[in-house]
Scaffold this motif. Sequence first.
Motif, PDB file in Angstrom:
ATOM      1  N   GLN A   1      -4.080   5.028   1.177  1.00  0.00           N
ATOM      2  CA  GLN A   1      -3.884   5.739   2.448  1.00  0.00           C
ATOM      3  C   GLN A   1      -4.935   5.331   3.482  1.00  0.00           C
ATOM      4  OE1 GLN A   1      -2.343  10.067   1.865  1.00  0.00           O
ATOM      5  NE2 GLN A   1      -3.658   9.658   0.115  1.00  0.00           N
TER       6      GLN A   1
ATOM      7  N   GLN B   1      -4.358   1.879   5.176  1.00  0.00           N
ATOM      8  CA  GLN B   1      -3.170   1.675   6.007  1.00  0.00           C
ATOM      9  C   GLN B   1      -3.540   1.303   7.439  1.00  0.00           C
ATOM     10  OE1 GLN B   1      -0.038   1.428   5.460  1.00  0.00           O
ATOM     11  NE2 GLN B   1       0.394   2.372   3.485  1.00  0.00           N
TER      12      GLN B   1
ATOM     13  N   LEU C   1       0.813  -1.212   0.000  1.00  0.00           N
ATOM     14  CA  LEU C   1       0.000   0.000   0.000  1.00  0.00           C
ATOM     15  C   LEU C   1       0.851   1.268   0.000  1.00  0.00           C
ATOM     16  CD1 LEU C   1      -2.691  -1.130   2.596  1.00  0.00           C
ATOM     17  CD2 LEU C   1      -3.059  -0.798   0.141  1.00  0.00           C
ATOM     18  N   LYS C   2       1.936   1.268   0.751  1.00  0.00           N
ATOM     19  CA  LYS C   2       2.784   2.465   0.820  1.00  0.00           C
ATOM     20  C   LYS C   2       3.406   2.782  -0.533  1.00  0.00           C
ATOM     21  CE  LYS C   2       6.611   4.694   3.239  1.00  0.00           C
ATOM     22  NZ  LYS C   2       7.161   5.220   1.966  1.00  0.00           N
TER      23      LYS C   2
ATOM     24  N   ALA D   1      -3.847  -2.434   7.703  1.00  0.00           N
ATOM     25  CA  ALA D   1      -2.802  -3.183   7.014  1.00  0.00           C
ATOM     26  C   ALA D   1      -2.579  -4.562   7.627  1.00  0.00           C
ATOM     27  CB  ALA D   1      -1.500  -2.383   6.989  1.00  0.00           C
TER      28      ALA D   1
END
Length: 678
Positions: A665, A668, A275-276, A671
């Motif tokens: 975002q 997150q 995701l980052k 996660a």
Amino acid sequence: MSQFNIEYEQIAQGYKLRIHPSFLKEKVAYMQQSALLSTTGLHENEHVTISDVTESENEIQLTGSSIHFAVKTNLKSQKGTCEYLDVEMEITYNGDSGLDAGIQARFDLIGSGRPTWMIPGAFYKENRFAHNTRMYPRYDYNGGDQEKLESDFWAFRSDRAALPAVFAWNEHFCGALFTEEMSELGLSGLGFIGNEAGTAIWLNFPYREEPITFHSPVDPHPADCETHHWIPGEIVHLQYKVYVGDSSLHAYDPFVRELYRQHQEMYPLNPWMDLKKAADLTAHGLHYWHYDPKHHILNETAAFDREFNGNVGGKGDRPHMHVGWVSGAQYAYALLAYGRQNQVDDYTQAATQVMNKIASGLSPIGIFWAEWKVDKGWGTGWNPNNKWLQARTISEATLFMVRALQFEKQHGKNHSEWEKAVRSNLDFAVKCQREDGNFGSYYHCEEGTVEEWDGSGGILWIAALLEGAKYFNDDTYRQAAILAGEYYQRFVLNEFIYGAPEDVHLTPTSEDAYNAVVAYVLLYEENENEKWLRLSRTAADWMMTFRWTYNLEFPEFTMLRQLDFRSRGSDQASPSNQHLHNYGLFCVPEMLRLWRYTKDNYYLDRTRDNLACFLQCIAREDGDFNAYKGMVTERYYNTNCFQPKGMLLTLSHAWSVGVILYAAQEAQAYADELKIMG
């Protein structure tokens, strides 16, 4: 057999097989099966009749034949999320010479009432109203006009469907057939018919597209009826499933869940990044390729091929910005959040300038203009009438302007012009709301009158008003949202939510489902009324009928095959716009909260799929799948519609980039539960 009673009727040629759902009381509620050889079309077939039947506790074996074929069929009762029949057919060709033909497994629904239909992602009920301005296949009980894409029967390729199943309802029960996309005879197909003569659903091996092939709204193609060339002595094995449920419109859900459970094991995911990394790349892509610092807009498109774009005077890029939907506030908000949280001032300043631009664009009636164009300025967008503004585009822009205000306030920033613009939009929504809660779908941009009351295009006003009520501490907005929740539930309960996108007038779309999920999850969070939670679940279940449960078999030399693109988790845009898209990421935060409220892991799993799918095909560097770093396409072509199967559109879209940035975002915080990268 626990759910299904099997009955036989002696006829001149042999037996007819009837599958009767024992949990239903009406004796008229059963499906009657016959296997057919499709040679020249729907109405001229060679029937296979049953000559021998053996039965055990959970299994039935049938033997039959036709002029050219011997057929052995095994039906086995299975129970998972729901009960269903597994069917395996062994078909032997006994002809003396080659024959071009296909196999059709057809079931007639016995009972009364005009039928209704669902092919997940591809066909819903009648599918299109007669007065709809957009042309795509429509069911007409009386036959209709095939030149207007109307018919009492339709047959499609299985790869048009998010789940290759055909559902039919009458007054007594729901019946469904399912098969995998690919079979030993190639790409499979799905079909149905309903008229005075009766109701039937079927599977084709290989596929048939009849009476017309839907290639695009402006370019329908002739019927496409594939056949297999049989050689003497050839043996083929085919598999499918039979499901029978009650007559409720939600009866599809247990079977969809069961097939998804099986497909989880069969079809793996293949995210390219976490995701980052996705947020880093799409923040870059949105700012570098879509932000126009001269006009302070997010350009809707940026061409992959920059040399080509230069050769055509920049026409591959679209220097337009919608305030919501395909550009605008949602994606500016995502860029703003990324910029502030990662101390990237260029991103923060760009997003702020876009928000300033949107706030400055109020129409004469006090709501946002839909679209800004270079050399033309503000306008109404892609609506059926150039004086109309559409509720979904405007309410979505308002929702994310409110969210931007809330976010900025937490960071010690105030924007009085944003507040004035948001207030003006919310006040208009309250003013135009009908006594029953309907906000209408289209507004006259000069007079402020509601020009179209039909559809659920206004459902996102619920979310905008609820968040506006909290920000401005205004209970008027909250009360309007609750009243609207009462009105718009009819679309959710009718399993037919339509009217969200500007460009597909009054069409059922996956975007309508996303908007309903957001609206009803926020309503539940407002007062914890269990009714809102049930409606959230129903909307989410309907949304999942647009979401791929399996990985498509792309042709060998296509881009998506070469990229090993896994389609599980992607969504069909709509029955009218048949391509895969990533707009489902719009409601990722609400879906994850819905999972927490319900403790139903189905919602977590399918949201994980959606995220994992679109952590593919984000350009990791210049030249990745012929794109530039941070670009994302709008369209992945899953079938013979608009473009050949396996292609992708060579344009990066602001919304396609921005919705990944937004969801990456927002996700997150989950996660650890999502575990997308193992």
